[in-house]
Design a protein around this motif. Sequence first.
Motif, PDB file in Angstrom:
ATOM      1  N   ARG A   4      -0.564  32.189  11.864  1.00  0.00           N
ATOM      2  CA  ARG A   4      -1.491  31.379  11.221  1.00  0.00           C
ATOM      3  C   ARG A   4      -1.758  30.186  11.686  1.00  0.00           C
ATOM      4  O   ARG A   4      -0.541  29.401  12.162  1.00  0.00           O
ATOM      5  N   GLY A  54      -6.284  21.457   6.700  1.00  0.00           N
ATOM      6  CA  GLY A  54      -7.725  21.847   6.120  1.00  0.00           C
ATOM      7  C   GLY A  54      -8.405  23.270   6.832  1.00  0.00           C
ATOM      8  O   GLY A  54      -9.371  23.587   6.419  1.00  0.00           O
ATOM      9  N   THR A  55      -8.029  23.722   7.826  1.00  0.00           N
ATOM     10  CA  THR A  55      -8.581  24.890   8.527  1.00  0.00           C
ATOM     11  C   THR A  55      -7.292  25.656   9.004  1.00  0.00           C
ATOM     12  O   THR A  55      -6.775  25.322  10.075  1.00  0.00           O
ATOM     13  N   TYR A  56      -7.318  26.715   8.283  1.00  0.00           N
ATOM     14  CA  TYR A  56      -5.929  27.614   8.820  1.00  0.00           C
ATOM     15  C   TYR A  56      -6.872  29.106   9.017  1.00  0.00           C
ATOM     16  O   TYR A  56      -7.364  29.605   7.855  1.00  0.00           O
ATOM     17  N   LYS A  57      -6.678  29.506  10.098  1.00  0.00           N
ATOM     18  CA  LYS A  57      -7.041  30.978  10.313  1.00  0.00           C
ATOM     19  C   LYS A  57      -5.971  31.860  10.730  1.00  0.00           C
ATOM     20  O   LYS A  57      -5.065  31.347  11.278  1.00  0.00           O
ATOM     21  N   TYR A  58      -6.185  33.338  10.613  1.00  0.00           N
ATOM     22  CA  TYR A  58      -5.253  34.280  11.531  1.00  0.00           C
ATOM     23  C   TYR A  58      -5.674  34.450  12.845  1.00  0.00           C
ATOM     24  O   TYR A  58      -6.871  34.726  12.974  1.00  0.00           O
ATOM     25  N   PHE A  69      -4.975  37.939  14.951  1.00  0.00           N
ATOM     26  CA  PHE A  69      -4.275  38.946  14.819  1.00  0.00           C
ATOM     27  C   PHE A  69      -3.855  39.681  16.187  1.00  0.00           C
ATOM     28  O   PHE A  69      -4.246  39.296  17.035  1.00  0.00           O
ATOM     29  N   TYR A  99     -12.133  33.514   3.674  1.00  0.00           N
ATOM     30  CA  TYR A  99     -12.208  33.757   5.084  1.00  0.00           C
ATOM     31  C   TYR A  99     -12.824  34.973   5.476  1.00  0.00           C
ATOM     32  O   TYR A  99     -12.814  36.001   4.594  1.00  0.00           O
ATOM     33  N   TYR A 150     -13.543  38.083   8.361  1.00  0.00           N
ATOM     34  CA  TYR A 150     -13.174  38.385   9.474  1.00  0.00           C
ATOM     35  C   TYR A 150     -14.105  39.773   9.740  1.00  0.00           C
ATOM     36  O   TYR A 150     -14.517  40.599   8.915  1.00  0.00           O
ATOM     37  N   ASP A 210      -8.456  44.711  16.463  1.00  0.00           N
ATOM     38  CA  ASP A 210      -8.023  43.917  15.385  1.00  0.00           C
ATOM     39  C   ASP A 210      -8.931  43.043  14.733  1.00  0.00           C
ATOM     40  O   ASP A 210     -10.057  42.817  15.326  1.00  0.00           O
ATOM     41  N   SER A 229     -15.082  25.251   6.409  1.00  0.00           N
ATOM     42  CA  SER A 229     -13.930  24.593   7.018  1.00  0.00           C
ATOM     43  C   SER A 229     -13.414  25.063   8.443  1.00  0.00           C
ATOM     44  O   SER A 229     -12.823  24.289   9.072  1.00  0.00           O
ATOM     45  N   LEU A 259      -5.398  25.554   1.355  1.00  0.00           N
ATOM     46  CA  LEU A 259      -5.392  25.420   2.863  1.00  0.00           C
ATOM     47  C   LEU A 259      -4.033  25.202   3.314  1.00  0.00           C
ATOM     48  O   LEU A 259      -3.778  25.007   4.551  1.00  0.00           O
ATOM     49  N   GLN A 286      -3.111  34.920   3.230  1.00  0.00           N
ATOM     50  CA  GLN A 286      -4.601  35.471   2.956  1.00  0.00           C
ATOM     51  C   GLN A 286      -4.318  36.507   2.109  1.00  0.00           C
ATOM     52  O   GLN A 286      -3.617  37.624   2.547  1.00  0.00           O
TER      53      GLN A 286
END
Lengths: 115, 114
Positions: free
Chosen positions: A94, A99-103, A105, B33, B35, B42, B55, B97, B103
């Motif tokens: 992560r 304020g901005t978290y994404k994965y 992979f 989110y 994807y 992936d 965001s 967040l 998630q």
Amino acid sequence: AQSVAQPEDQVNVAEGNPLTVKCTYSVSGNPYLFWYVQYPNRGLQFLLKYITGDNLVKGSYGFEAEFNKSQTSFHLKKPSALVSDSALYFCAVRVGNSGTYKYIFGTGTRLKVLA
Amino acid sequence: AAGVIQSPRHLIKEKRETATLKCYPIPRHDTVYWYQQGPGQDPQFLISFYEKMQSDKGSIPDRFSAQQFSDYHSELNMSSLELGDSALYFCASSPGLTVEFEQYFGPGTRLTVT
């Protein structure tokens, strides 16, 4: 660039034997690491995560993972594999800031447990 | 326990058509989110929303847009569809967040473009 690597496309293991699915990461700052499992035509199911604290993390279905900072690894393990563990496993990190978290992979490792 | 709901589960469209995918997060989750997972690949992050505001943005084509509504559900709008858009589209939600929140993924919408 921040990334996750899963060096094995597929891992085969006999039922009852221990299994390891490898994951290495490259991130700036503290790593926040996750493992997910995906069964055919299904969504991603959370297994476990490392945020901070004990390097050995225990998760769902008897899985555990060991965080190794010096080797930048977060390998998934299980002492005794089951046929039902056969699935696609994704390691994720992560990334972001407040304020901005994404994965991000890894490319996934297909685990096949043989009866 | 309630999970993330995505609709439709399967969608077949022709090239140049439009598609709308919907995502209903887990109750009290304010972050969504999106994807995209191509065949044998992936999941790739597309876009995220927190409290109805975008965001973060990832590898989302300009032909796609998304928004989060007042009830926190989100819609991904895809126009001028191309064959390469055929993929499994996942929505995930989290209760905020802060980094320690994982998630929670929905079952995905499988889009096939012919």
